[in-house]
Design an enzyme around this catalytic site. Structure first.
Site, PDB file in Angstrom:
ATOM      1  CE  LYS A   1      35.055  46.246  42.244  1.00 12.05           C
ATOM      2  NZ  LYS A   1      34.190  46.847  43.239  1.00 12.05           N
TER       3      LYS A   1
ATOM      4  CE  LYS B   1      39.788  39.508  49.263  1.00 19.12           C
ATOM      5  NZ  LYS B   1      39.376  40.378  49.737  1.00 19.12           N
TER       6      LYS B   1
ATOM      7  CE  LYS C   1      31.211  38.212  43.012  1.00 12.54           C
ATOM      8  NZ  LYS C   1      30.911  38.315  43.969  1.00 12.54           N
TER       9      LYS C   1
HETATM   10  P1  AMP Z   1      32.734  43.507  45.929  1.00 13.57           P
HETATM   11  O1  AMP Z   1      33.281  44.589  45.599  1.00 13.57           O
HETATM   12  O2  AMP Z   1      33.483  42.416  45.225  1.00 13.57           O
HETATM   13  O3  AMP Z   1      33.436  43.525  47.418  1.00 13.57           O
HETATM   14  O4  AMP Z   1      32.064  43.717  46.605  1.00 13.57           O
HETATM   15  C1  AMP Z   1      30.703  44.773  47.004  1.00 13.57           C
HETATM   16  C2  AMP Z   1      29.407  44.184  47.200  1.00 13.57           C
HETATM   17  O5  AMP Z   1      28.374  44.169  46.131  1.00 13.57           O
HETATM   18  C3  AMP Z   1      29.324  43.301  48.046  1.00 13.57           C
HETATM   19  O6  AMP Z   1      27.943  42.882  48.958  1.00 13.57           O
HETATM   20  C4  AMP Z   1      28.491  42.195  46.577  1.00 13.57           C
HETATM   21  O7  AMP Z   1      28.014  40.196  47.547  1.00 13.57           O
HETATM   22  C5  AMP Z   1      28.275  42.589  46.273  1.00 13.57           C
HETATM   23  N1  AMP Z   1      28.484  42.271  44.453  1.00 13.57           N
HETATM   24  C6  AMP Z   1      29.202  42.189  43.559  1.00 13.57           C
HETATM   25  N2  AMP Z   1      29.799  41.471  42.946  1.00 13.57           N
HETATM   26  C7  AMP Z   1      28.259  41.253  42.817  1.00 13.57           C
HETATM   27  C8  AMP Z   1      27.576  40.613  41.125  1.00 13.57           C
HETATM   28  N3  AMP Z   1      27.999  40.181  40.394  1.00 13.57           N
HETATM   29  N4  AMP Z   1      25.812  40.109  41.368  1.00 13.57           N
HETATM   30  C9  AMP Z   1      25.876  40.290  43.293  1.00 13.57           C
HETATM   31  N5  AMP Z   1      26.413  40.947  44.188  1.00 13.57           N
HETATM   32  C10 AMP Z   1      27.924  41.654  43.848  1.00 13.57           C
END
Ligand code: AMP
Ligand code: TRP
Length: 330
Positions: free
Chosen positions: A198, A115, A195
């Site tokens: 968005k 980041k 993975k």
């Molecule tokens: P974030 O929006 O990246 O902060 O993610 C919010 C939550 O969703 C966190 O617990 C991440 O680990 C989970 N998460 C985000 N992307 C994925 C993905 N592709 N597969 C599984 N979990 C995800």
């Protein structure tokens, strides 16, 4: 709530549109956990501001995420749902923990390195995991459901708990990360080697929690599959179909093995049709509930404020104990 339930704590940043990865990797698990554990789930707005936020949107995004969590099945009666910045003890303990955190531990963090390359070297980004440790330790959490990307931060929370306990006397429980076996990493539909995210270049990479049925069907139809015809789980040789199998398994609460048997002599097309319909069936009621709840934002805010009061009762006790141990005048 029974007194002897174990405590689980987790936070989510209020960041824009949620996708299937967030749902399967985080939200679905929270909903399951609320029955078994005493759960504290909060919207991590203090963490959100470590990335630039438009002040016009932050409060709406915070409310939106809370609404979505309720729409997905979190229950105000069963879980303590609140906004991180509404419980000042988080920041106070965060500061105290900063004073025992070696700088080197923070500079090593993968997320900080990634980041800060994009955003520049900000102290908030560096101290992010210390604040996270405070969020967890305040509730004496035993388990912390998170995605793989947060495991390193959780290690720091454990280190800081140990360090504080050794230096000032036993105060904090050492928390443990709870990772899902399957669904912890939902892969991109257009590129199953990365993975689902968005921030991917194409919206065909992910299914948004708010995608309409037509969009869901279209995205599943064009999702990357692999050569051959068999619907079998083999992430190395068949990453595309394996990812779709995991999604189907999580959405329908059926094991991958059972799905392999069910689709033994069926085509990719048939499987994809069923998957799209299963997704529509899962997401439509959530979307409907979300629209209903959104009509009454005051009610959501009341739930959050009540949650903050409940959280504050526990958090302020732990904070007081930590201050006492450190020798503050109380
Ligand atoms: P974030 O929006 O990246 O902060 O993610 C919010 C939550 O969703 C966190 O617990 C991440 O680990 C989970 N998460 C985000 N992307 C994925 C993905 N592709 N597969 C599984 N979990 C995800
Ligand atoms: N950093 C977490 C994320 O990006 C959010 C978070 C903040 C959190 N505080 C926490 C998660 C405490 C678990 C426990 O997903």
């Amino acid at each position: 709530m029974a007194v002897n339930k174990k405590i689980a704590v987790s936070g989510v940043r209020p960041s824009g549109e949620l996708h299937l990865g967030n749902y399967l990797g985080a939200i679905k698990q929270f909903v399951e956990l609320q029955k078994k554990y005493k759960t504290f789930f909060f919207i991590a707005d203090l963490h959100a501001i470590t990335e630039p936020q438009d002040p016009k949107n932050l409060s709406k995004q915070t409310l939106d995420i809370a609404t979505l969590y309720l729409a997905c099945g979190l229950k105000a009666k069963e879980t303590v749902l609140f906004v991180q910045s509404h419980v000042p003890a988080h920041v106070e303990l965060g500061w105290m923990l900063n004073t025992i955190t070696p700088l080197g531990e923070l500079e090593r963090m993968t997320q900080f390195k990634e980041k800060s390359e994009r955003q520049g070297l900000l102290a908030g980004l560096l101290n992010y995991p210390v604040q996270m440790a405070a969020d967890i330790l305040l509730y004496q959490a035993e388990i912390v459901p998170v995605g793989e990307d947060q495991v390193q931060h959780l290690e720091l929370a454990r280190t800081l708990a140990r360090k504080f306990n050794t230096r000032f006397g036993n105060t904090f429980k050492e928390p443990q990360a709870l990772l899902r076996k399957e669904g912890a990493r939902v892969m991109g539909l257009d590129d199953p080697s990365k993975k689902m995210s968005k921030s991917a270049p194409s919206a065909n990479n992910y299914i948004g929690v708010f995608d309409d049925p037509e969009n869901i069907r279209r995205k599943i139809k064009i999702a990357v599959t692999d050569s051959g015809k068999e619907i079998v789980y083999d992430p190395t040789k068949k990453p595309g179909i394996s990812n779709l199998l995991v999604i189907m398994s999580q959405i329908s609460d059926t094991s991958v093995k059972e799905l392999e048997a069910k689709y033994k002599n069926k085509s990719y097309g048939e499987f994809k049709n069923d998957l799209a319909e299963a997704l529509v069936q899962k997401l439509s009621p959530i979307q409907k509930k979300y629209r209903e709840l959104s009509k009454n934002p005051k009610k959501i805010l009341t739930i959050l404020k009540r949650g903050a009061e409940d959280a504050n009762k526990i958090a302020s006790q732990t904070l007081l104990e930590a201050k006492r141990k450190m020798g503050f005048l109380i």
